[in-house]
Design an enzyme around this catalytic site. Structure first.
Site, PDB file in Angstrom:
ATOM      1  N   GLY C  40      47.199  33.688   8.227  1.00 19.21           N
ATOM      2  CA  GLY C  40      45.981  33.323   7.496  1.00 19.21           C
ATOM      3  C   GLY C  40      46.344  32.718   6.152  1.00 19.21           C
ATOM      4  O   GLY C  40      47.333  33.107   5.532  1.00 19.21           O
ATOM      5  N   LEU C  43      41.978  32.919   0.773  1.00 20.90           N
ATOM      6  CA  LEU C  43      42.291  33.454  -0.563  1.00 20.90           C
ATOM      7  C   LEU C  43      43.342  34.540  -0.485  1.00 20.90           C
ATOM      8  O   LEU C  43      44.311  34.541  -1.244  1.00 20.90           O
ATOM      9  CB  LEU C  43      41.028  34.019  -1.212  1.00 20.90           C
ATOM     10  CG  LEU C  43      40.058  32.992  -1.768  1.00 20.90           C
ATOM     11  CD1 LEU C  43      38.909  33.693  -2.471  1.00 20.90           C
ATOM     12  CD2 LEU C  43      40.752  32.056  -2.745  1.00 20.90           C
ATOM     13  N   SER C 284      23.640  29.795  -1.662  1.00 18.57           N
ATOM     14  CA  SER C 284      24.212  30.829  -2.523  1.00 18.57           C
ATOM     15  C   SER C 284      23.155  31.786  -3.054  1.00 18.57           C
ATOM     16  O   SER C 284      22.063  31.399  -3.443  1.00 18.57           O
ATOM     17  CB  SER C 284      24.921  30.200  -3.707  1.00 18.57           C
ATOM     18  OG  SER C 284      25.221  31.203  -4.648  1.00 18.57           O
ATOM     19  N   ARG C 330      21.906  42.583  -1.173  1.00 13.96           N
ATOM     20  CA  ARG C 330      21.729  41.757   0.015  1.00 13.96           C
ATOM     21  C   ARG C 330      21.069  42.481   1.177  1.00 13.96           C
ATOM     22  O   ARG C 330      20.175  41.943   1.823  1.00 13.96           O
ATOM     23  CB  ARG C 330      23.100  41.248   0.472  1.00 13.96           C
ATOM     24  CG  ARG C 330      23.655  40.270  -0.508  1.00 13.96           C
ATOM     25  CD  ARG C 330      25.020  39.806  -0.113  1.00 13.96           C
ATOM     26  NE  ARG C 330      25.392  38.715  -0.999  1.00 13.96           N
ATOM     27  CZ  ARG C 330      26.587  38.146  -1.016  1.00 13.96           C
ATOM     28  NH1 ARG C 330      27.527  38.556  -0.203  1.00 13.96           N
ATOM     29  NH2 ARG C 330      26.835  37.165  -1.843  1.00 13.96           N
TER      30      ARG C 330
END
Lengths: 227, 251, 637
Positions: C40, C43, C284, C330
Site C-alpha cells: 500500500g 498516507l 466534504s 457523522r
C-alpha cells in the site's frame, strides 16, 4: 533513454544546450537578436519612399565600417544558425516523442501562428538564402549594382514571381513574429500576469508592423507607385 | 440516448491496435462517461467479448488515473474536468465519439486505453521533493508564508499527474507537469535551498524520458483538468536559466 | 488466541515517550540487512516506506496502482486534525484525545488514542517542512477550521484537497528514497496473500497486473497499509479499486479481524441517480460549517426548495442538537437523515436526500467567501448533478465512507500474526465505533511517520529471524493456492459479470448491515450471503486469461473475498447487541431514537479469528479499560 536515471553531463554548455529548455532559451535569445535586426531593416527600407538618394546614402552608411559590418554579419549568421538548429532539433524530438499519431486531434488553445511556425521557419530560411543571393551578393539578380540599392530593388520587384515570393515570405515572417515574440517572453521567464496583455499586444503590433512595412515597399514598387 | 463509439483496442504492449466501433443504447444523461463505459463493458462480457481496459479509480477527479483522448481532446470536451467527472448530458443523442489512449513515446500503451505513465514518477524522483527526513521538521508556524504565495503554490500543487498535458501537447512534452511541481516547491520558502538543483535535475530526467520539448503552444494548460497555468512553465524556464548561470558545479 | 495489547505501564501522558526509550533499536549499520515489505502506498504506506527507507532499511513498497500517488488517501477533502491550539480556543493534546475517544463512542484503546493526539502536532510540522501548502491567514500563519464532533478549530486544510496535498508530500518523500536507492516501488503489483513461515509473516505473494506473473517476496516483516473495506457495499465513497483482499487474506492466515461491523456512513454525499451508479461522491463534511441541513416539515412536499417558506422547513439537526447543530458527528447526522427520509420527508428523486443549504451563508459572508472556502466542491457538485449549488440547495444523502474496523493490532501496531504490522484504515486501533472528521489523515500519517518506524525496529531487534528464501514450501503452497483460485475463477464460464455480483452483495449489506441493523435483518443477510457466494462460484463469467492485464479478473478476486468478508461483518454486527457509533441496532435505542450503548456487556474489542473453511470464526475479546476518561453517554445536544 526512457526510465534511465540521469548521469551528470560534463560541462555546462553541453548540459545547457543539450536540454530542451536550453535549446528553447537559445532560440528565444537568438530570436530577440533577429527581431531587432528585422525591425531596423524594415525601418531603414522605408527610406525607399524618400527617393533614391536617401536609400543609397543609407546603404553606404551601413557599409561605412567594414569591421562593424562583419561583426553584425557574423552575429546575425550565428543567430540564424543557432535559431534554426535549435528549432530543427526540437522538431525532431517532438516527432520522436509521438511516433503514432492520434486518429482525431482537436487543437484547443494554440494559435494559428504557433502551429505554422515550423513550416514558416522553413519558408523563411529559404527566403533568407534567396534574399542574400538576390539583394546582398546579387548572384541571382538580373542587373545588380553594388552601389545602387534603389535601382536594385526597382528591378527586383518588377518581376511578378519574385514579388509573390517576397510577399509569401513576409506573411510567414509576420506569423513567425506573432508567436515568436510572445513565446520569447515566456521562455525567458517574463510572464508576470501584468505582462500578459502587453506581450500579446507587442507581438501583434510587431508582427503586423514589420511584415506590413516590408510588404508595402514590395507592393509599392511592383505597382510602380515608387520610382 | 444512443451513441456510436469508436474505441482503440490493443491487446498488449507489442500488439497492433485498431479502432472498433460499438453501438450503445440506454445511455442516461446522468451517467458519467466512465459509467457509460462500464455499461458497455457489461454488455460486451455478456456477449462474450473481452471488456475494454481503462485506468480509473477514485472517480472524483483527484487520483489522476483516468486518462483518455475523447474526440481529440484529453478528458473530453468539458473544461477543467477529468473523464470520470464528465457526464453524458454534454452529448447529443446519436453522437459518434472517438476514444483513444494518450499517445506519446514516453507513455507506451499497455492495453486498450491503459498507458504506462511511470515516466512522471521518475521525474519526481529526480527532484520533485524537499529533502526533509521525518522528525527533522521545525515548528510549522516558524516561517510565515504570505497567503498569496501559498495560494499560488497550491494552484500549482493541484496537479493530479494524469498526463493530459503530455497528451495534448503537439510535441508530447511533459513541461507543464514538471513545471507545476517545480513551481509548487519553488514558491515556498522551504523549497528554496534545492530550487536550482531541482529545476536542472527534473528537466534532465524529463528529457531522458523521451518527452518532446516545450515550444509554448499552450495546449497543455487548456487540457489540464486542474487549470494549471502556463506561468509555471515560464518560472521553470527562468529557474533553469538561473541555475545554469549561478550554480558552481555540475549545475 | 491470546490478545495482548502490550500497552506500556505508567501514566497516559508518558506511556509513549517511556516506551520509545524502552524499545530496542536496530544499529544503523544493520538496518540495510533487514528487508521490509510495505503493501500500500497511501498516507500510511507511503509515509512508512519513506521513513523506514530514511532510517536505512531495505524497503519494497507494493501498490496495485500505476503510481503510488493514486492511492485513495488522495481523495480526502476536508482536513487533518492536530492539537496545536493555534486558535487559542482551549485545545490541547488531552482535548483531542478526549474528543476522539468520545467521538468513537468509547470503543477504542485509550493509550493508542492518546499517542495519536500527542503525535498530531509533529505531523503538521513534518508536512509543512515537505512543502504541503496548508491554507494560511494573511499574516502568513496557518489557518484552521472546525469539523464535526469538536468545539475547537483544530483542522488544518489545503482547500478541499487536503488528502491530495498530504499524500503528495508523503509520495515525494517516498520518491526521494527511491532515488536514494533505499526504497523500491513496485507499481501495478497486487498482493494476493501473506506467506507465513513458522508462525511469522515472512513474505507476500503478488500478481503483476500487466503480465499476470505471480511473484514471491521474502522479508523480515510485512507492513499492511491497504485501507478499508467500505467497497463491500459496492456503492461507497471509496475508490473503485479499494478492497479487503490484503487484510482478509491476513485474517485467513491468522491475524485477528477486529470490529468489522464498525463502518462509517458519511452524512454528506451526492445521492444516487440511477441503477448504473458506480460509486458515490463525498461532499466534504467541512460544508456543514456553513451549510444548513433541512427537509420540508410535511411529508410528500414536492415543491422546489425556494418555494418552501422558512416556516415550513425543518432544520432537524439544529432542532435536535442545539449545541452542535449542523456539526453533529457523522453517525448522528447520517441516522437523522435516514429518519427524516423514512418519514417520507426526503427530497429529490426517490426521496433519498436532504437539503444542504448555503443561502444564509451566502447572504452573511458573500458569494466570494463561500467560493474561496468551497469553490472546488461546488464545482464538483455541479458537474455531477447539473445543478448550481450557489442558486439551489445541494441535495445530500449518507453513504459508506470509512471503516473503523480492521485487523487487530497491539500498541506497536503488530497484528496477532507476529511480524505482520498494520497501519492506517487497515487496522482497527484509534477510532473506536466512529471516526471524527479529519482524523483519518492524522492516523494514517501518525502510524506511518512516527509510530511504525520505532516499533518495527523493536520487533526486528528483539526477534531472532531465521533465513528464509522464496523456495520455502510455504511460498510454494501459497502460490499454488493463488494460482488455483485464478484458474478456478476463469474456468467457471457462467452467465453473470463480476460487477453484477458485487452490486448484489452491496445491496444485501446496505439493506441489512447499513445505517440501521436488526437481528432479523442480519440473520437474513447471513442466509443470503452464502447463497450469493455459491452462485458466484457457479455462474461467474470472466473472459480473457490470467497472464495479461485483465481488470475483470482482478475484480473477481476482490469480490470473492468481499463475499466471505460480508458474512464476518454481519456476524460481528449480530453479536454486538448494543448501539454504538456507526453500529446502530434498532433493538437498542432510547425512546427518542438515540443509540443505547451497553458498556457492561460490550466494552471490548471483538477480534475474530479464522477457524477454517465453513467453520464459524472464533470470537476473542480484548477488554477496554478506561482509566482516564469517564464512560459517558455521548451527547451532542
Amino acid at each position: 533513454m526512457r526510465g534511465e536515471v540521469a548521469a551528470v553531463p560534463r560541462g555546462w554548455v553541453v548540459a545547457f544546450y543539450g536540454s530542451t529548455i536550453g535549446k528553447k532559451i537559445v532560440m528565444a535569445a537568438t530570436g530577440v537578436i533577429l527581431v531587432g535586426f528585422v525591425t531596423g531593416h524594415a525601418l531603414g527600407n522605408l527610406l525607399v519612399f524618400s527617393g533614391p538618394a536617401a536609400l543609397n546614402r543609407y546603404g553606404e552608411l551601413l557599409k561605412s565600417s567594414v569591421v562593424i559590418l562583419w561583426i553584425v554579419r557574423v552575429t546575425l549568421l550565428a543567430a540564424v544558425v543557432l535559431h534554426a538548429h535549435s528549432a530543427l532539433s526540437l522538431t525532431r524530438l517532438a516527432q520522436q516523442a509521438r511516433p503514432s499519431r492520434y486518429a482525431k486531434h482537436a487543437t484547443q488553445a494554440s494559435t494559428f501562428s504557433s502551429r505554422t511556425l515550423r513550416v514558416g521557419g522553413v519558408v523563411l530560411l529559404a527566403f533568407i538564402i534567396f534574399h542574400l543571393l538576390h539583394l546582398t551578393t546579387g548572384t541571382v539578380h538580373p542587373a545588380f549594382s553594388p552601389t545602387d540599392v534603389y535601382g536594385n530593388v526597382l528591378v527586383a520587384f518588377s518581376i511578378p514571381a519574385v514579388t509573390v515570393f517576397y510577399l509569401v515570405a513576409m506573411l510567414a515572417l509576420g506569423l513567425h513574429l506573432h508567436h515568436g515574440i510572445w513565446s520569447a517572453f515566456q521562455t525567458l521567464g517574463l510572464n508576470h500576469p501584468h505582462l500578459e496583455r502587453f506581450r500579446r499586444a507587442l507581438a501583434t503590433v510587431m508582427a503586423v508592423g514589420v511584415s506590413l512595412g516590408f510588404s508595402l515597399i514590395v507592393l509599392a514598387i511592383a505597382f510602380q507607385l515608387v520610382g | 440516448m444512443k451513441l456510436r463509439l469508436k474505441i482503440w483496442r490493443q491487446q498488449g504492449p507489442h500488439a497492433a491496435g485498431e479502432f472498433v466501433s460499438y453501438e450503445t443504447a440506454d445511455v442516461s444523461p446522468d451517467m458519467s462517461f466512465l459509467e457509460m463505459l462500464d455499461v458497455l463493458n457489461e454488455t460486451l462480457q455478456l456477449r462474450g467479448d473481452v471488456p475494454i481496459a481503462f485506468d480509473h479509480d477514485c472517480r472524483e477527479g483527484i487520483c489522476g488515473s483516468c486518462a483518455m483522448m475523447i474526440d481529440g481532446v484529453p478528458h473530453g470536451p468539458q473544461k477543467s474536468t477529468t473523464v470520470c467527472q464528465l457526464h453524458m448530458r454534454h452529448y447529443r443523442d446519436g453522437a459518434t465519439i472517438v476514444i483513444e489512449p494518450w499517445r506519446a513515446k514516453a507513455f507506451p500503451v499497455i492495453r486498450d486505453l491503459v498507458v504506462d505513465r511511470g515516466a512522471l514518477d521518475r521525474i519526481i524522483q529526480a527532484g520533485g521533493y524537499i529533502s526533509v527526513a521525518t522528525g527533522n521538521a521545525p515548528e510549522a508556524n516558524g516561517i510565515p508564508i504570505g497567503k498569496d504565495m501559498v495560494d499560488r503554490a497550491m494552484d500549482a500543487a493541484q496537479c493530479i499527474g494524469c498526463g493530459a498535458c503530455v497528451a495534448a501537447c503537439p510535441n508530447a512534452s511533459a513541461m507543464l507537469f514538471t513545471a507545476a511541481k517545480a513551481t509548487h516547491l519553488g514558491l515556498l520558502p522551504q523549497g528554496q535551498p534545492e530550487r536550482s538543483h531541482r529545476a536542472v535535475n527534473m528537466v534532465r530526467q524529463m528529457d531522458l524520458e523521451t518527452f518532446g520539448g516545450c515550444t509554448n503552444f499552450g495546449e497543455c494548460s487548456e487540457a489540464c483538468p486542474k487549470d494549471i497555468g502556463l506561468e509555471v512553465i515560464a518560472r521553470l524556464n527562468a529557474d533553469f536559466l538561473q541555475a545554469t548561470l549561478k550554480e558552481r558545479e555540475g549545475a | 488466541m491470546h490478545l495482548d495489547p502490550r500497552v506500556p505501564d505508567g501514566p497516559l501522558e508518558t506511556k509513549w515517550s517511556d516506551h520509545q526509550f524502552d524499545m530496542k533499536l536496530v544499529n544503523p549499520a544493520n538496518r540495510r540487512k533487514h528487508r521490509i515489505l510495505v503493501v500500500g502506498s497511501g498516507l500510511a504506506g507511503a509515509s512508512a516506506a519513506a521513513t523506514l527507507g530514511e532510517q536505512g532499511y531495505e524497503v519494497l513498497c507494493f501498490t496495485f496502482h500505476d503510481s503510488p500517488r493514486r492511492a485513495h488517501s488522495i481523495a480526502a477533502q476536508g482536513g487533518i486534525n492536530a492539537a496545536k491550539n493555534y486558535q487559542n480556543d482551549g485545545d490541547s493534546v488531552y482535548r483531542l484525545f478526549y474528543d476522539t475517544i468520545k467521538g468513537g463512542d468509547f470503543r477504542s484503546r485509550e493509550a493508542n488514542v492518546y499517542r495519536l493526539a500527542e503525535i498530531s502536532a509533529n505531523i503538521i510540522d513534518q508536512c509543512v517542512a515537505q512543502g504541503v501548502p496548508f491554507a494560511r491567514e494573511y499574516g502568513g500563519l496557518l489557518d484552521n477550521r472546525s469539523f464535526g464532533g469538536a468545539q475547537v478549530s483544530r483542522t488544518f486544510y489545503a482547500r478541499g484537497q487536503t488528502g491530495q496535498q498530504l499524500l503528495l508530500g508523503a509520495y515525494s518523500a517516498l520518491e526521494r528514497q527511491v532515488r536514494r536507492g533505499t526504497v523500491t516501488v513496485l507499481p501495478r503489483t497486487e498482493m494476493l496473500d501473506i506467506v507465513v513461515v513458522h508462525g511469522r509473516a515472512r513474505g507476500i505473494l503478488t500478481r503483476h497486473l500487466v503480465t499476470g506473473k505471480l511473484e514471491r517476496w521474502v522479508g523480515d516483516a510485512v507492513v499492511l497499509a491497504t485501507g478499508g473495506y467500505g467497497n463491500a457495499f459496492f456503492l461507497s465513497t471509496n475508490a473503485k479499486a479499494c478492497n479487503v483482499t490484503a487484510t482478509y487474506r491476513a485474517y485467513k492466515k491468522g491475524a485477528a479481524f477486529a470490529n468489522p461491523c464498525f463502518t462509517q456512513i458519511h452524512p454528506t454525499c451526492i445521492p444516487v441517480s440511477g441503477e448504473y451508479q458506480s460509486k458515490l461522491t463525498l461532499m466534504s463534511e467541512s460544508l456543514r460549517n456553513d451549510g444548513r441541513v433541512w427537509v420540508p416539515l410535511q411529508a410528500g412536499d414536492a415543491r422546489q426548495a425556494q418555494d418552501i417558506p422558512e416556516s415550513e422547513r425543518d432544520y432537524y439537526l439544529e432542532r435536535k442538537y442545539p449545541s452542535f447543530g449542523n456539526l453533529a458527528p457523522r453517525d448522528i447526522s447520517s441516522r437523522s437523515a435516514k429518519e427524516v427520509c423514512d418519514e417520507g420527508r426526503g427530497v429529490g428523486p426517490g426521496g433519498l436526500g436532504v437539503f444542504l443549504d448555503f443561502a444564509d451563508a451566502i447572504r452573511r459572508l458573500g458569494v466570494d467567501t463561500i467560493k474561496d472556502r468551497y469553490g472546488n466542491l461546488f464545482e464538483m457538485y455541479e458537474r455531477i448533478t447539473g445543478e448550481d449549488p450557489y442558486v439551489v440547495p445541494m441535495r445530500i444523502y449518507p453513504a459508506v465512507h470509512y471503516t473503523m474496523g480492521g485487523l487487530w493490532v497491539d500498541y506497536n501496531l503488530m497484528s496477532s500474526l507476529p511480524g505482520l504490522h498494520v497501519l492506517g484504515e487497515a487496522n482497527f486501533s484509534d477510532h473506536g465505533a466512529n471516526r471524527l472528521g479529519a482524523s483519518a489523515l492524522m492516523q494514517g500519517l501518525a502510524d506511518g511517520y512516527f509510530v511504525i518506524p520505532h516499533t518495527l525496529g523493536d520487533y526486528l531487534a528483539s526477534t531472532k529471524l531465521e533465513t528464509v528464501d522464496t523456495d520455502h514450501p510455504a511460498f510454494t503452497t501459497t502460490e499454488t493456492e493463488a494460482r488455483n483460485q485464478i484458474e478456478r475463477l476463469l474456468a467457471i464460464g457462467g452467465s453473470r459479470t463480476v460487477d453484477s455480483f458485487h452490486r448484489e452483495l452491496g445491496k444485501i449489506l446496505w439493506e441489512h448491515c447499513g445505517m440501521a441493523r436488526s437481528e432479523a435483518g442480519l440473520k437474513r443477510a447471513l442466509e443470503l450471503l452464502p447463497e450469493l457466494r455459491q452462485e458466484f462460484w457457479s455462474d461467474l463469467r470472466i473472459l480473457g486469461s490470467g497472464d495479461e492485464l485483465n481488470q475483470a479478473l482482478e475484480k473477481a478476486g476482490r469480490v470473492a473475498d468481499f463475499l466471505e468478508f460480508g458474512e464476518l461483518m454481519c456476524r460481528d454486527a449480530l453479536h454486538r447487541e448494543e448501539s454504538c457509533g456507526g453500529h446502530f441496532r434498532v433493538e437498542h435505542q432510547t425512546t427518542e431514537g438515540e443509540a443505547k450503548r451497553n458498556d457492561e456487556r460490550f466494552a471490548y474489542v471483538a477480534a475474530w479469528q479464522y477457524a477454517g473453511e465453513d467453520k464459524e470464526p472464533i470470537l476473542n475479546r480484548e477488554p477496554l479499560t478506561f482509566d482516564n476518561v469517564q464512560l459517558a453517554t455521548r451527547s451532542y445536544k
